[in-house]
Enzyme design. Structure first.
Site, mmCIF file in Angstrom:
data_model
loop_
_atom_site.group_PDB
_atom_site.id
_atom_site.type_symbol
_atom_site.label_atom_id
_atom_site.label_comp_id
_atom_site.label_asym_id
_atom_site.label_seq_id
_atom_site.Cartn_x
_atom_site.Cartn_y
_atom_site.Cartn_z
ATOM 1 N N VAL A 12 61.352 27.832 38.261
ATOM 2 C CA VAL A 12 61.457 28.865 37.225
ATOM 3 C C VAL A 12 62.690 29.740 37.452
ATOM 4 O O VAL A 12 63.361 30.120 36.497
ATOM 5 C CB VAL A 12 60.160 29.704 37.112
ATOM 6 C CG1 VAL A 12 59.948 30.606 38.302
ATOM 7 C CG2 VAL A 12 60.157 30.499 35.816
ATOM 8 N N ASP A 13 63.024 30.045 38.711
ATOM 9 C CA ASP A 13 64.213 30.862 38.971
ATOM 10 C C ASP A 13 65.465 30.141 38.502
ATOM 11 O O ASP A 13 66.328 30.734 37.844
ATOM 12 C CB ASP A 13 64.327 31.202 40.462
ATOM 13 C CG ASP A 13 63.246 32.152 40.941
ATOM 14 O OD1 ASP A 13 62.656 32.848 40.095
ATOM 15 O OD2 ASP A 13 63.000 32.207 42.159
ATOM 16 N N ASN A 14 65.563 28.861 38.824
ATOM 17 C CA ASN A 14 66.734 28.078 38.395
ATOM 18 C C ASN A 14 66.820 28.034 36.882
ATOM 19 O O ASN A 14 67.901 28.186 36.306
ATOM 20 C CB ASN A 14 66.655 26.642 38.929
ATOM 21 C CG ASN A 14 66.693 26.601 40.435
ATOM 22 O OD1 ASN A 14 67.064 27.561 41.075
ATOM 23 N ND2 ASN A 14 66.298 25.482 40.994
ATOM 24 N N CYS A 49 67.907 31.482 35.497
ATOM 25 C CA CYS A 49 69.332 31.738 35.752
ATOM 26 C C CYS A 49 70.210 30.864 34.859
ATOM 27 O O CYS A 49 71.270 31.291 34.410
ATOM 28 C CB CYS A 49 69.661 31.475 37.221
ATOM 29 S SG CYS A 49 68.962 32.709 38.324
#
Length: 165
Positions: A8-10, A13
């Site tokens: 989810v972070d990737n 971003c």
């Protein structure tokens, strides 16, 4: 560094804004309602994502049915929130009711994440302070510290001081 991150972070971003992410499915950028306002509070408590992920994995190994049920419930809340974002983006329905429902989902999701062991005393202190001002708040990211987010209906005065004790 994170162990086995969800992705989810990737995705966030890469795409920015509101991103719907579910492991095994392509990330999908959601239209953010123009009226969406989020209060973000940094607890200044650092966290170790890998340690938190390992703690949840250990809990799942001990109680797989319960943890899977909590994770599915988080998914249902996310589905409902996505529908509300869509309605708000399309100016469908009563905005106040939609924001009230969204806030409810926000708080319920935090409670489920806390049941997985992802909360922290500092996060709970921020939630209590936000609740004293009529806001529902939830941890962000892996939890265990870091930030708390609270969604609010635009009429909230942004210069309101919230004291965390």
């Amino acid at each position: 560094m994170h162990g086995t991150p969800s992705g989810v972070d990737n995705a966030t971003c890469t795409y920015g804004g509101l991103v719907r992410f579910r492991r095994g499915e392509p990330a999908r950028v959601l239209r953010a309602p123009a009226s969406l306002r989020v209060l973000l509070v940094d607890t200044r408590v650092s966290r170790r994502t890998r340690a938190l992920a390992e703690r949840v994995a250990a809990r799942r190994a001990r109680e797989p049915a319960a943890v899977d049920c909590i994770v599915r419930a988080c998914g249902h809340l996310t589905d409902s929130a996505e529908q509300i974002f869509e309605k708000l983006s399309n100016c469908e329905g009563d905005t106040d009711s939609l924001y009230e429902h969204l806030a409810e989902l926000w708080g319920a999701c935090h409670c489920l994440l806390a049941a997985l062991g992802a909360s922290h005393g500092a996060l709970e202190a921020v939630r209590r302070a936000a609740a004293a001002h009529g806001l529902e708040a939830k941890l962000t990211g892996a939890g265990g510290g870091g930030c708390v987010s609270a969604v609010h209906n635009p009429p909230l005065l942004l210069d309101t001081h919230i004291e965390v004790v």
